[in-house]
Design an enzyme around this catalytic site. Structure first.
Site, PDB file in Angstrom:
ATOM      1  N   ASP A 226     -28.303 -31.595  -4.399  1.00 37.95           N
ATOM      2  CA  ASP A 226     -29.098 -31.268  -5.594  1.00 37.95           C
ATOM      3  C   ASP A 226     -29.780 -32.517  -6.134  1.00 37.95           C
ATOM      4  O   ASP A 226     -30.956 -32.500  -6.493  1.00 37.95           O
ATOM      5  CB  ASP A 226     -28.227 -30.570  -6.660  1.00 37.95           C
ATOM      6  CG  ASP A 226     -26.918 -31.297  -6.952  1.00 37.95           C
ATOM      7  OD1 ASP A 226     -26.544 -32.216  -6.199  1.00 37.95           O
ATOM      8  OD2 ASP A 226     -26.273 -30.944  -7.966  1.00 37.95           O
ATOM      9  N   ASP A 250     -33.262 -27.798   6.134  1.00 35.61           N
ATOM     10  CA  ASP A 250     -34.321 -26.788   6.085  1.00 35.61           C
ATOM     11  C   ASP A 250     -35.039 -26.868   4.741  1.00 35.61           C
ATOM     12  O   ASP A 250     -36.266 -26.910   4.677  1.00 35.61           O
ATOM     13  CB  ASP A 250     -33.707 -25.398   6.282  1.00 35.61           C
ATOM     14  CG  ASP A 250     -34.734 -24.284   6.185  1.00 35.61           C
ATOM     15  OD1 ASP A 250     -35.811 -24.436   6.798  1.00 35.61           O
ATOM     16  OD2 ASP A 250     -34.477 -23.287   5.491  1.00 35.61           O
TER      17      ASP A 250
HETATM   18  C1  IPM Z   1     -37.764 -23.997   9.992  1.00 34.67           C
HETATM   19  C2  IPM Z   1     -37.867 -22.531   9.672  1.00 34.67           C
HETATM   20  C3  IPM Z   1     -36.802 -21.784  10.447  1.00 34.67           C
HETATM   21  C4  IPM Z   1     -35.455 -22.319   9.984  1.00 34.67           C
HETATM   22  C5  IPM Z   1     -36.867 -20.260  10.320  1.00 34.67           C
HETATM   23  C6  IPM Z   1     -38.215 -19.727  10.710  1.00 34.67           C
HETATM   24  C7  IPM Z   1     -35.776 -19.587  11.106  1.00 34.67           C
HETATM   25  O1  IPM Z   1     -37.777 -22.334   8.295  1.00 34.67           O
HETATM   26  O2  IPM Z   1     -37.921 -24.361  11.169  1.00 34.67           O
HETATM   27  O3  IPM Z   1     -37.555 -24.783   9.073  1.00 34.67           O
HETATM   28  O4  IPM Z   1     -34.921 -21.860   8.958  1.00 34.67           O
HETATM   29  O5  IPM Z   1     -34.924 -23.203  10.649  1.00 34.67           O
HETATM   30 MG    MG Z   2     -37.740 -24.119   7.162  1.00 37.42          MG
END
Ligand code: IPM
Ligand code: MG
Length: 359
Positions: A226, A250
Site C-alpha cells: 500500500d 500486476d
Molecule cells: C497482465 C494482465 C494479465 C495478468 C491478465 C490479462 C490475465 O493484466 O499481464 O498484467 O493479470 O497478468
Molecule cells: Mg495487468
C-alpha cells in the site's frame, strides 16, 4: 532466431504487424529471423475452441522466443472461465515456466508532458518492476466458488509462495539491479510485500533478505504494497528495481505505466530460467479501438528490443531499435495516446513505418 508470433485479439494483430515489420527490416540486414504465426486468446478459441491450442503451445515450446500482442474481447466475456482469452495467457506463462516478468517504466524526455504527474517528478524516471509470474494467488489451489451450509455462496482463492519460488525470483532481481547499477549508480532493490498482514509475505521478506546476503553490492529495502502504491505517485524516482509477487506486480506495473504517460509505451519480457522468453506490450487488447489504425505499436516494438537483449543477447540490436523509437519521438511523431491536445497524430501503420525508416 526462431520466433513464434501470437497476435491474439483486439489491437493485437495490428501492433504485432508493426513489430513484424521491424523484424523484417532486421532480416533484410542479414539477421537470420524466422517467424511462425499461431492463435492465442479469443483467436485461439475461435480457431480451435481453446484459448491456448495445443499447436500454439507446441510452436512456442519449439521456438527461441515468443512475441505476443494482446488477448481479450467483449465477445468472450460470457464464456466459462477456462475458455476465456486470459486463460491462454496464464497457461502459456505457466507451461513455459516464465517466472520472471520484467516491466521497465521509463519516461522519454519527449513525452514528459504526457504523464499525469508534474514533469519534475517523472523526468528521467527509469525503474524496473520485476514481477513473479507463475505463482501466488494467480495459481494457488484450492480456489473456487462454494456454497456454505447456510446456502450462501463464497468465493475463495489461495495465496501461495514456496521458498524456492521466492529464491529464484529474488536472484533475478538482484542480478538485474547489479547490471543496472552501471548506468544509475548504486544498485537498489525494493522488495514489495504485505508482511504486516500476510504469512506468504512474511516468508517472502525472510527469503529475499537471505538471498540479499549473496549480493552485498545491492542495497535492499522492503516496503508494504500500500505504501509502495503511494510512493510510486509521490516520489517515483526513489525506486530502481521493484521486486514483487504476481498480484502486487500486476497492480503496481499498471500504476507505474501511467507515470510514463501512456501504457502504450511499455514493453515487457517474461523469462524462464534459461532466458527463453515471451515478449508482449504491458497493455491489453483495447477492443474499443481495434481495427481503427490508432493504437500505439511502440510498446510491442520495444518488446522486440527486449527480446534481442534478453533472449538473443544482442544488446547492439536492442539499442538500435530503442534508438529508432527515440528518433521517431524526436521527430514529433505521435499516436493519439501520447499526442498533446491539438497536435498532429499518426496511425499505427505510419508509426511502424517511421520506426523502420529510423532503424
Ligand atoms: C497482465 C494482465 C494479465 C495478468 C491478465 C490479462 C490475465 O493484466 O499481464 O498484467 O493479470 O497478468
Ligand atoms: Mg495487468
Amino acid at each position: 532466431m526462431k520466433i513464434a508470433v501470437l497476435p491474439g485479439d483486439g489491437i493485437g494483430p495490428e501492433i504485432v504487424a508493426q513489430a513484424a515489420k521491424v523484424l523484417g527490416a532486421l532480416r533484410s540486414d542479414g539477421l537470420k529471423i524466422e517467424l511462425e504465426y499461431a492463435h492465442i486468446g479469443g483467436a485461439g478459441y475461435d480457431a480451435a475452441g481453446d484459448p491456448l491450442p495445443d499447436a500454439t503451445l507446441k510452436l512456442a515450446q519449439d521456438s527461441d522466443a515468443v512475441l505476443l500482442g494482446a488477448v481479450g474481447g467483449y465477445q468472450y466475456d460470457t464464456l466459462a472461465r477456462p475458455l476465456r482469452p486470459e486463460q491462454g495467457l496464464l497457461r502459456i506463462r505457466k507451461a513455459l515456466g516464465l517466472f520472471a516478468n520484467l516491466r521497465p517504466a521509463m519516461v522519454y524526455p519527449e513525452l514528459v508532458d504526457a504523464s499525469s504527474l508534474k514533469p519534475e517528478l517523472v523526468s528521467g524516471l527509469d525503474i524496473m518492476i520485476l514481477r513473479e509470474l507463475t505463482g501466488d494467488i494467480y495459481f494457488g489451489q484450492p480456489r473456487g466458488i462454494r456454497t456454505l451450509e447456510n446456502g450462501e455462496r463464497q468465493g475463495f482463492d489461495t495465496m501461495l509462495y514456496s521458498e524456492s519460488e521466492i529464491r529464484r525470483i529474488a536472484h533475478v532481481g538482484f542480478q538485474i539491479a547489479m547490471k543496472r547499477a552501471g548506468k544509475n549508480g548504486q544498485a537498489k532493490v525494493c522488495s514489495v510485500d504485505k508482511a504486516n498482514v500476510l504469512d506468504t509475505s512474511i516468508l517472502w521478506r525472510e527469503i529475499v533478505g537471505d538471498v540479499a546476503k549473496r549480493y552485498p553490492a545491492v542495497a535492499l529495502s522492503h516496503m508494504y504494497v500500500d505504501n509502495a502504491a503511494m510512493q510510486l505517485i509521490r516520489a517515483p524516482k526513489q525506486f530502481d528495481v521493484i521486486l514483487t509477487g504476481n498480484i502486487f506486480g500486476d497492480i503496481l506495473s499498471d500504476e507505474a505505466s501511467m507515470l510514463t504517460g501512456s501504457i502504450g509505451m511499455l514493453p515487457s519480457a517474461s523469462l524462464d530460467a534459461n532466458n527463453k522468453g515471451l515478449y508482449e506490450p504491458c497493455h491489453g487488447s483495447a477492443p474499443d479501438i481495434a481495427g481503427k489504425d490508432i493504437a500505439n505499436p511502440l510498446a510491442t516494438i520495444l518488446s522486440v528490443a527486449m527480446m534481442m537483449r534478453y533472449t538473443f543477447a544482442r544488446e547492439d540490436i536492442a539499442q538500435r531499435i530503442e534508438t529508432a523509437v527515440r528518433s521517431t519521438l524526436q521527430q514529433g511523431l505521435r499516436t493519439g495516446d501520447i499526442a498533446e491536445a491539438g497536435k498532429q497524430r499518426i496511425g499505427t501503420e505510419a508509426m511502424g513505418d517511421a520506426v523502420v525508416q529510423a532503424l
